[in-house]
Scaffold this motif. Sequence first.
Motif, short mmCIF file in Angstrom:
data_model
loop_
_atom_site.label_atom_id
_atom_site.label_comp_id
_atom_site.label_asym_id
_atom_site.label_seq_id
_atom_site.Cartn_x
_atom_site.Cartn_y
_atom_site.Cartn_z
N ASN A 71 41.79 40.06 41.10
CA ASN A 71 41.74 38.95 40.81
C ASN A 71 42.18 38.68 42.34
N PRO A 72 40.96 37.88 43.10
CA PRO A 72 40.04 36.99 42.50
C PRO A 72 39.04 37.89 42.37
N THR A 73 37.90 37.84 41.41
CA THR A 73 37.81 38.69 40.53
C THR A 73 36.42 38.86 41.51
N ASN A 74 35.57 40.10 41.89
CA ASN A 74 34.42 40.05 42.08
C ASN A 74 33.38 40.66 41.29
N PRO A 75 32.32 39.44 40.71
CA PRO A 75 32.00 39.02 41.75
C PRO A 75 32.00 37.09 41.87
N THR A 76 33.02 36.82 40.01
CA THR A 76 32.97 35.58 40.07
C THR A 76 33.30 34.63 41.18
N SER A 77 34.56 35.42 41.06
CA SER A 77 35.32 34.40 42.20
C SER A 77 36.17 33.86 41.82
N VAL A 78 36.77 33.75 40.35
CA VAL A 78 38.01 33.37 39.71
C VAL A 78 39.14 33.75 39.93
N LEU A 79 40.25 32.53 40.13
CA LEU A 79 41.41 34.00 40.33
C LEU A 79 42.01 33.45 39.49
N HIS A 80 42.31 34.06 38.93
CA HIS A 80 43.09 34.14 37.38
C HIS A 80 44.70 33.44 37.54
N PRO A 81 45.05 33.07 36.80
CA PRO A 81 46.60 32.42 36.92
C PRO A 81 47.83 34.39 36.27
N ALA A 82 48.68 34.38 37.53
CA ALA A 82 49.43 35.68 37.39
C ALA A 82 50.14 35.49 35.86
N SER A 83 50.39 33.98 35.17
CA SER A 83 50.52 34.08 33.62
C SER A 83 49.90 34.77 32.85
N ALA A 84 48.31 34.71 33.01
CA ALA A 84 47.73 34.72 32.36
C ALA A 84 47.62 36.71 32.25
N LEU A 85 47.42 37.19 33.18
CA LEU A 85 48.37 39.12 33.60
C LEU A 85 49.06 39.53 33.07
N ARG A 86 50.02 38.48 33.18
CA ARG A 86 51.89 39.37 32.37
C ARG A 86 50.80 38.84 31.12
N GLN A 100 33.12 42.43 36.66
CA GLN A 100 33.51 42.60 38.07
C GLN A 100 33.21 43.76 38.67
N PHE A 101 33.38 44.12 39.51
CA PHE A 101 34.01 45.12 40.42
C PHE A 101 33.63 45.89 39.54
N THR A 102 32.03 46.89 40.09
CA THR A 102 31.56 48.21 38.74
C THR A 102 32.49 48.95 38.95
N GLU A 103 32.76 50.05 40.35
CA GLU A 103 33.77 51.21 40.19
C GLU A 103 34.80 51.28 39.58
N PRO A 104 35.90 50.44 39.01
CA PRO A 104 36.58 51.18 37.97
C PRO A 104 35.59 51.37 36.79
N GLU A 105 34.64 50.75 36.34
CA GLU A 105 33.56 51.29 34.39
C GLU A 105 33.94 53.06 35.19
N ALA A 106 32.48 53.00 36.58
CA ALA A 106 31.69 54.04 37.03
C ALA A 106 32.74 55.32 37.17
N ALA A 107 34.16 55.21 37.65
CA ALA A 107 34.72 55.68 38.41
C ALA A 107 35.40 56.44 36.54
N LEU A 108 35.39 55.71 35.97
CA LEU A 108 36.04 56.09 34.71
C LEU A 108 34.88 56.69 33.66
N ARG A 109 33.44 56.70 34.19
CA ARG A 109 32.90 57.08 32.66
C ARG A 109 32.09 59.24 33.69
N ALA A 110 32.56 58.47 35.01
CA ALA A 110 32.22 59.93 35.91
C ALA A 110 33.70 61.27 35.20
#
Length: 337
Positions: free
Chosen positions: A139-154, A97-107
């Motif tokens: 969601n949809p995830t960068n770079p995979t372009s997959v749209l996860h079901p809301a039920s899977a997120l919940r 997925q987009f790498t900025e969340p992990e980069a921000a956490l590590r920083a």
Amino acid sequence: MADYDLHHHGDREVGDGLVDLAVNVRLPSPPPWLRAELAAALEDLAAYPDPGAAAEAVAERHGRDVSDVLVTAGAAEAFTLLANALRPRHAVVVHPQFTEPEAALRAAGHEVDRVVLSASDGFVLGPVPVDADLVFVGNPTNPTSVLHPASALRALVRPGRLLVVDEAFLDAVPGEPESLAGERLPGVVVIRSLTKTWGIAGLRAGYVLAEPSLVDTLRAVQPPWSVSTLAARAVVACMRPSALDEADKLAVRAEQDREHLVAGLRSLGVEVAGDPRGPFVLVRIPGAADLRLRLRTAGFAVRRGDTFPGLDGDWLRIAVREPAVTDSFLDALRGLR
């Protein structure tokens, strides 16, 4: 754990004379009505910015209380605010997925675990560690372009856990299915961006939807006046019903253009990952790292995949463009394979 360049983004692939298939900003510039709004706001630049009207517009658009909204300088600022404001015991980022969340956490000094989804099943969202108290997923995830079901997120929501869903590309999916933005779910944070649909990456406009207590916590660490007058005005303009209707029409057109791209790639025997739903596709081509360089020589910039955790040098991300541009790219790709 493999090392990845978490700060590598598609803009670093772009160069003079290259057709840009690396950056996921759909429009080359803001539409005329938005440019007019921004031009009118120039008269107000002597005053300090106030995002209050923008927060109210976001709240009305999603059927939320204004106390649920924090306007930010793009989605990237939201990731940094979360990383700086929170003290997770076990932070998890679902990749690729987009790498900025992990980069921000590590920083911010946090240790990060990765849950890497598998290409073999189309990057289907699976479980995360039970003790994870902070989880990021796109969601949809960068770079995979997959749209996860809301039920899977919940299903990932549990007491004591904060689930952060990056919906930066959700407005590029017709009808915005599977969105959690309109649901006030305890322990769920939704992040949105206006950059991609409206061609304003240089303006930095986005927002967070969360419980009021978390919004207050994030606001406490947000730099003063980080959201400019122009960005706040853009948020208001892009929340209007006429803009939302236009965004959905753009999403429908992008969906058609994506289908054209996918069909063309598959006709060349290219493996397209999963069931793409965003305005970009992820492909696996043996030797893609070398192919990317040869595509540059042919005049096309595409996004390398090996800076995303879980992917390697055989992956490329390709932005959806209008059919004429796609056809030129496919012709070049055909000649290089």
